[in-house]
Design a protein around this motif. Structure first.
Motif: not given
Length: 87
Positions: A26-50
């Protein structure tokens, strides 16, 4: 430097997903979930987005995730679910 700052988040996300979904193949599904979690963190971080676009961050993080998973598999840290014996 920002990559070193996000490494603990990436590591924790990979470990949490593997623990929650210990199914092989289930590697692809797990990768997508990890990326979704990271995307949430990214969206909440102005430092990363900058400092990084999301696409640029993904190009850095996906190989990092692959290395983390490979190392965990090689060391036997990820528990594999029992497979039925069809013999």
């Amino acid at each position: 430097l920002i990559i070193l700052k996000i490494f603990p988040l990436v590591l924790a996300a990979v470990q949490a997903v593997e623990q929650a979904i210990p199914l092989p193949g289930q590697g692809n599904q797990k990768l997508e979930l990890v990326l979704d979690v990271l995307k949430s963190a990214y969206d909440g971080s102005t430092d990363l987005a900058k400092q990084f676009s999301w696409d640029k961050l993904v190009t850095v993080v996906v190989p990092m995730i692959a290395k983390i998973v490979d190392l965990h598999n090689a060391l036997g840290l990820f528990q594999k679910s029992a497979q039925p014996n069809n013999a």
